[in-house]
Design an enzyme around this catalytic site. Structure first.
Site, short mmCIF file in Angstrom:
data_model
loop_
_atom_site.label_atom_id
_atom_site.label_comp_id
_atom_site.label_asym_id
_atom_site.label_seq_id
_atom_site.Cartn_x
_atom_site.Cartn_y
_atom_site.Cartn_z
N THR A 1 -28.61 -92.97 -35.45
CA THR A 1 -28.74 -91.85 -36.38
C THR A 1 -28.68 -92.33 -37.82
O THR A 1 -29.44 -91.87 -38.68
CB THR A 1 -27.66 -90.79 -36.12
OG1 THR A 1 -27.78 -90.34 -34.76
CG2 THR A 1 -27.80 -89.60 -37.06
N CYS A 2 -27.82 -93.29 -38.09
CA CYS A 2 -27.68 -93.82 -39.45
C CYS A 2 -28.96 -94.51 -39.90
O CYS A 2 -29.41 -94.33 -41.03
CB CYS A 2 -26.51 -94.79 -39.51
SG CYS A 2 -24.93 -94.07 -38.99
#
Length: 160
Positions: free
Chosen positions: A44-45
């Site tokens: 996600t990052c």
């Protein structure tokens, strides 16, 4: 919630040397957006959070923001490789390898169940001369309010 960013030291690795920067070096007399995330190279990052700020850097700066920083509980070695591999040109990074800043912000979370250990909650904040104006904190494991779009809408509301 904290009123001001904590006074800590950050260790950067620049041109083969460890360089100490302080909270004042980053935040004093500046308007700064910081987005914090659990870790470099995580899905996600890497796929959403970091790109949302890189892609919207200019839109955010148009609202009087001096700089945008990505903060994670990673050392500068990891962040430098992540920045290079992600082809990031605009967003700067804050290495919080010892989690000193994250602890003082009360944003430390235990991600041991996923093998990550102690990490930062995912959040974003707008800081004016070390004073925290607004924090958008996601629920642990979520990514729904710390994105660049939410920050842009907040900055627009300040100028309305």
């Amino acid at each position: 919630m904290k009123d001001q960013v904590p006074n800590v030291n950050f260790i950067y690795r620049i041109d083969g040397e460890n360089i100490k920067k302080t909270t004042n070096d980053i935040f004093l007399n500046k308007k700064i957006v910081v987005f914090a995330l659990p870790g470099a190279f995580t899905p996600t990052c890497s796929d959403y959070h970091l790109p949302s700020y890189e892609d919207n850097y200019d839109k955010i700066q148009k609202h009087g923001v001096d700089d945008i920083f990505c903060l994670s509980v990673n050392d500068s070695f990891v962040q430098n490789v992540w920045k290079k591999n992600s082809n990031v040109k605009k967003v700067n990074f804050i290495p919080d390898g010892n989690a000193d800043f994250t602890k003082e912000m009360n944003m430390l979370t235990d991600r041991s169940e996923t093998g990550m250990g102690m990490r930062s909650f995912r959040y974003s904040m707008y800081v004016d001369n070390k004073k925290i104006i607004k924090i958008f904190k996601d629920e642990n494991g979520k990514f729904d309010v710390s994105d660049a779009g939410t920050m842009i809408n907040f900055l627009k509301s300040l100028n309305a």
